[in-house]
Design an enzyme around this catalytic site. Structure first.
Site, PDB file in Angstrom:
ATOM      1  N   TRP A 185      25.502  63.294 -31.900  1.00 55.26           N
ATOM      2  CA  TRP A 185      26.459  62.221 -31.641  1.00 55.26           C
ATOM      3  C   TRP A 185      26.418  61.902 -30.156  1.00 55.26           C
ATOM      4  O   TRP A 185      26.475  62.804 -29.322  1.00 55.26           O
ATOM      5  CB  TRP A 185      27.883  62.623 -32.034  1.00 55.26           C
ATOM      6  CG  TRP A 185      28.886  61.601 -31.560  1.00 55.26           C
ATOM      7  CD1 TRP A 185      29.154  60.407 -32.147  1.00 55.26           C
ATOM      8  CD2 TRP A 185      29.699  61.666 -30.375  1.00 55.26           C
ATOM      9  NE1 TRP A 185      30.098  59.715 -31.409  1.00 55.26           N
ATOM     10  CE2 TRP A 185      30.447  60.467 -30.311  1.00 55.26           C
ATOM     11  CE3 TRP A 185      29.860  62.613 -29.366  1.00 55.26           C
ATOM     12  CZ2 TRP A 185      31.343  60.197 -29.285  1.00 55.26           C
ATOM     13  CZ3 TRP A 185      30.747  62.339 -28.332  1.00 55.26           C
ATOM     14  CH2 TRP A 185      31.487  61.145 -28.302  1.00 55.26           C
ATOM     15  N   GLU A 224      25.707  60.999 -36.350  1.00 53.98           N
ATOM     16  CA  GLU A 224      27.127  60.674 -36.477  1.00 53.98           C
ATOM     17  C   GLU A 224      27.473  59.368 -35.768  1.00 53.98           C
ATOM     18  O   GLU A 224      27.171  59.178 -34.595  1.00 53.98           O
ATOM     19  CB  GLU A 224      27.959  61.818 -35.885  1.00 53.98           C
ATOM     20  CG  GLU A 224      29.451  61.597 -35.934  1.00 53.98           C
ATOM     21  CD  GLU A 224      30.227  62.740 -35.329  1.00 53.98           C
ATOM     22  OE1 GLU A 224      31.472  62.704 -35.371  1.00 53.98           O
ATOM     23  OE2 GLU A 224      29.591  63.688 -34.791  1.00 53.98           O
ATOM     24  N   LYS A 226      30.450  56.223 -34.761  1.00 57.24           N
ATOM     25  CA  LYS A 226      31.826  56.116 -34.298  1.00 57.24           C
ATOM     26  C   LYS A 226      32.180  54.635 -34.159  1.00 57.24           C
ATOM     27  O   LYS A 226      31.302  53.797 -33.927  1.00 57.24           O
ATOM     28  CB  LYS A 226      32.011  56.828 -32.955  1.00 57.24           C
ATOM     29  CG  LYS A 226      33.463  57.027 -32.554  1.00 57.24           C
ATOM     30  CD  LYS A 226      33.594  57.981 -31.378  1.00 57.24           C
ATOM     31  CE  LYS A 226      35.060  58.273 -31.093  1.00 57.24           C
ATOM     32  NZ  LYS A 226      35.246  59.271 -30.016  1.00 57.24           N
ATOM     33  N   ASP A 257      32.793  61.414 -39.812  1.00 62.10           N
ATOM     34  CA  ASP A 257      33.969  61.974 -39.141  1.00 62.10           C
ATOM     35  C   ASP A 257      35.179  61.148 -39.557  1.00 62.10           C
ATOM     36  O   ASP A 257      35.173  59.926 -39.456  1.00 62.10           O
ATOM     37  CB  ASP A 257      33.774  61.914 -37.629  1.00 62.10           C
ATOM     38  CG  ASP A 257      34.889  62.607 -36.863  1.00 62.10           C
ATOM     39  OD1 ASP A 257      36.061  62.255 -37.076  1.00 62.10           O
ATOM     40  OD2 ASP A 257      34.591  63.489 -36.034  1.00 62.10           O
ATOM     41  N   HIS A 260      36.368  58.401 -37.210  1.00 61.61           N
ATOM     42  CA  HIS A 260      35.403  57.480 -36.620  1.00 61.61           C
ATOM     43  C   HIS A 260      35.278  56.164 -37.369  1.00 61.61           C
ATOM     44  O   HIS A 260      34.238  55.492 -37.304  1.00 61.61           O
ATOM     45  CB  HIS A 260      34.042  58.159 -36.519  1.00 61.61           C
ATOM     46  CG  HIS A 260      33.981  59.189 -35.440  1.00 61.61           C
ATOM     47  ND1 HIS A 260      32.792  59.754 -35.021  1.00 61.61           N
ATOM     48  CD2 HIS A 260      34.945  59.761 -34.678  1.00 61.61           C
ATOM     49  CE1 HIS A 260      33.034  60.630 -34.060  1.00 61.61           C
ATOM     50  NE2 HIS A 260      34.339  60.658 -33.850  1.00 61.61           N
ATOM     51  N   HIS A 284      33.076  65.806 -40.818  1.00 63.62           N
ATOM     52  CA  HIS A 284      33.913  66.319 -39.742  1.00 63.62           C
ATOM     53  C   HIS A 284      35.355  65.977 -40.107  1.00 63.62           C
ATOM     54  O   HIS A 284      35.749  64.809 -40.081  1.00 63.62           O
ATOM     55  CB  HIS A 284      33.525  65.704 -38.401  1.00 63.62           C
ATOM     56  CG  HIS A 284      32.328  66.349 -37.786  1.00 63.62           C
ATOM     57  ND1 HIS A 284      31.851  66.010 -36.537  1.00 63.62           N
ATOM     58  CD2 HIS A 284      31.509  67.340 -38.237  1.00 63.62           C
ATOM     59  CE1 HIS A 284      30.789  66.757 -36.255  1.00 63.62           C
ATOM     60  NE2 HIS A 284      30.565  67.562 -37.273  1.00 63.62           N
ATOM     61  N   ASP A 292      41.079  57.722 -33.130  1.00 57.17           N
ATOM     62  CA  ASP A 292      40.389  59.009 -33.286  1.00 57.17           C
ATOM     63  C   ASP A 292      41.042  60.052 -32.385  1.00 57.17           C
ATOM     64  O   ASP A 292      40.465  60.496 -31.392  1.00 57.17           O
ATOM     65  CB  ASP A 292      38.903  58.835 -32.934  1.00 57.17           C
ATOM     66  CG  ASP A 292      38.124  60.130 -33.103  1.00 57.17           C
ATOM     67  OD1 ASP A 292      38.495  60.931 -33.972  1.00 57.17           O
ATOM     68  OD2 ASP A 292      37.151  60.329 -32.358  1.00 57.17           O
ATOM     69  N   ASP A 294      42.128  63.111 -33.194  1.00 55.18           N
ATOM     70  CA  ASP A 294      41.769  64.507 -33.481  1.00 55.18           C
ATOM     71  C   ASP A 294      42.981  65.408 -33.630  1.00 55.18           C
ATOM     72  O   ASP A 294      43.010  66.537 -33.139  1.00 55.18           O
ATOM     73  CB  ASP A 294      40.815  65.047 -32.411  1.00 55.18           C
ATOM     74  CG  ASP A 294      39.469  64.359 -32.453  1.00 55.18           C
ATOM     75  OD1 ASP A 294      38.809  64.450 -33.498  1.00 55.18           O
ATOM     76  OD2 ASP A 294      39.083  63.710 -31.464  1.00 55.18           O
ATOM     77  N   ASP A 324      36.793  69.210 -36.990  1.00 57.61           N
ATOM     78  CA  ASP A 324      36.575  68.565 -35.691  1.00 57.61           C
ATOM     79  C   ASP A 324      37.873  67.989 -35.156  1.00 57.61           C
ATOM     80  O   ASP A 324      38.011  66.785 -34.985  1.00 57.61           O
ATOM     81  CB  ASP A 324      35.501  67.482 -35.806  1.00 57.61           C
ATOM     82  CG  ASP A 324      35.067  66.957 -34.441  1.00 57.61           C
ATOM     83  OD1 ASP A 324      35.470  67.542 -33.424  1.00 57.61           O
ATOM     84  OD2 ASP A 324      34.336  65.946 -34.388  1.00 57.61           O
TER      85      ASP A 324
END
Length: 417
Positions: A185, A224, A226, A257, A260, A284, A292, A294, A324
């Site tokens: 990524w 990956e 995004k 993800d 993302h 993820h 995003d 997290d 993640d």
């Protein structure tokens, strides 16, 4: 007494699930063999061991809760502590910046497997297989563009870095006799309008072709996408469309993800389409809040939908699950445990779904019956099965882990200055 209550509840749950055609023991046996890939960067807010300064590349770890890991020993200690609360056997996902550099500066185009020798030994000693990531952020040459940089010298630097990371992953996979999954990524993009979209994507495509030129047997590549990064809001070179095209044409594993994509997109819905065209998918799992961000994974609709779709697609052998999230606002070991157990709970609920009966209803166009059973399945006693699963794995049942993590904080992490 508590074990007796857990056993009684489990036996009742087992009968209740059998009534709708679900084999509870089979579900638990399946879950026992599903390994999560725990992310090392939750332990120290994605700092790593290079001491290059602030976190860059559109990544933020918000909060300043005391006690984060400060070195390789503390990261390992915290990871093992978190894993001790999780039923089953799990993996560890390393970013390249977590190499065992012994205080020496090793630039990223010079890294090799020797700097991960102690990690491979540690992993073997602790029955924890490794996955890996190249690291394009938090470096003087990161900027806004790495593998898509028109400056050939910078682009070549990051190509060399990623080539070396694949070689490290190959060695990890060889040593653990199980493929090491390596994720690529890069944050490349633009804060405002660009008129060179095609140019940067051509450069990224060329860089990836150079990186993947060598075939390996003991590692697996994944790529990956995004939507955007902070400071790079208007354009992302490695978009979802770009990587789907690249992944299908090169038969590479695609990483999805959960943070993302646009907030209204369903990541779960993407599985059945992608699995028709690529061999495997890497997930993820995190919890985006408005972007995003997290946040720590919880057992919400998005996580449940994702796990249910894996099971409904019969894709357990084709989908890999990594975590993640990196929350610096709460106890970091607690964050690990909440997120990992929430993912496992979601997977158990997916495995306990009365899928055979649901498919029968659907095939017969009995749509009321299908929806009714989907709703009733939500309140079947899955939690009694989860408690038994934890008990059988000799890990805390229910909220028992909270007090133990508090003690670890008092005895260990609170003393880190």
């Amino acid at each position: 007494m508590k074990e007796e209550l857990i056993t009684k509840a489990y036996e009742i749950a087992k009968e209740r699930y059998a009534a709708v055609g679900v084999d509870v023991d089979k579900a638990m046996d399946t879950l026992q063999n599903i390994s999560l890939s725990l992310h090392c960067w939750q332990a120290d807010d994605v700092a790593g061991f290079e001491s290059n300064g602030s976190l860059t590349g559109g990544i933020q770890a918000t909060g300043n809760y005391p006690g984060k890991a400060r070195n390789i020993d503390e990261v390992r200690q915290d990871v093992l502590k978190a894993a001790s609360y999780l039923p089953g056997t799990h993996r560890l996902n390393l970013h390249e910046i977590y190499g065992d550099f012994q205080g020496k500066f090793v630039d990223r185009d010079q890294v090799d497997a020797s700097y991960f020798e102690s990690w491979m030994q540690w992993a073997a000693e602790n029955n924890m297989k490794l996955d890996f990531n190249s690291t394009s952020f938090s470096h003087p040459k990161s900027g806004n563009l790495t593998l898509a940089n028109p400056d050939k010298a910078i682009r070549d630097f990051w190509v060399e870095h990623t080539i070396r990371c694949r070689a490290i992953a190959e060695e990890m996979g060889k040593r653990q006799n199980d493929p090491c999954i390596m994720n690529v990524w890069v944050h490349d993009g633009s804060k405002d309008i660009t008129v060179n979209r095609m140019q940067y994507r051509e450069l990224l495509k060329d860089s990836l072709d150079r990186i993947f030129a060598t075939e390996y047997k003991n590692m697996k590549d994944c790529i990956e996408s995004k939507v955007f990064g902070i400071g790079l809001e208007s354009y992302t070179v490695g978009s979802n469309d770009f990587y789907i095209g690249y992944g299908v044409s090169r038969q590479k594993m695609i990483t999805l993800d959960m943070g993302h994509f646009h907030p209204t997109e369903s990541v779960a819905d993407k599985l059945s389409s992608l699995l028709l065209y690529v061999p495997e998918i890497m997930l993820h799992v995190s919890r985006p809040v408005r972007w995003d961000s997290d946040h720590v994974t919880i057992m919400n609709d998005e996580t449940l939908d994702l796990c249910q779709e894996i099971v409904r697609c019969n894709a357990l052998d084709h989908v890999h699950i990594g975590l993640d999230f990196f929350d610096a606002s709460i106890n970091r070991i607690g964050a690990y445990v909440i997120g990992a157990r929430a993912t496992q709970k979601s997977m158990l609920r997916a495995l306990l779904e009365p899928i055979a009966k649901l498919r029968e209803y659907e095939a017969n166009n009995q749509l009321f019956e299908r929806l009714a059973l989907l709703e009733e399945a939500k309140v079947l006693p899955w939690n009694a099965v989860w408690d038994m699963f934890c008990l059988k794995n000799n890990v805390p049942v229910g909220e028992e882990y909270i007090a133990d993590i508090e003690k670890y904080e008092a005895d260990v992490t609170s003393k880190r200055c």
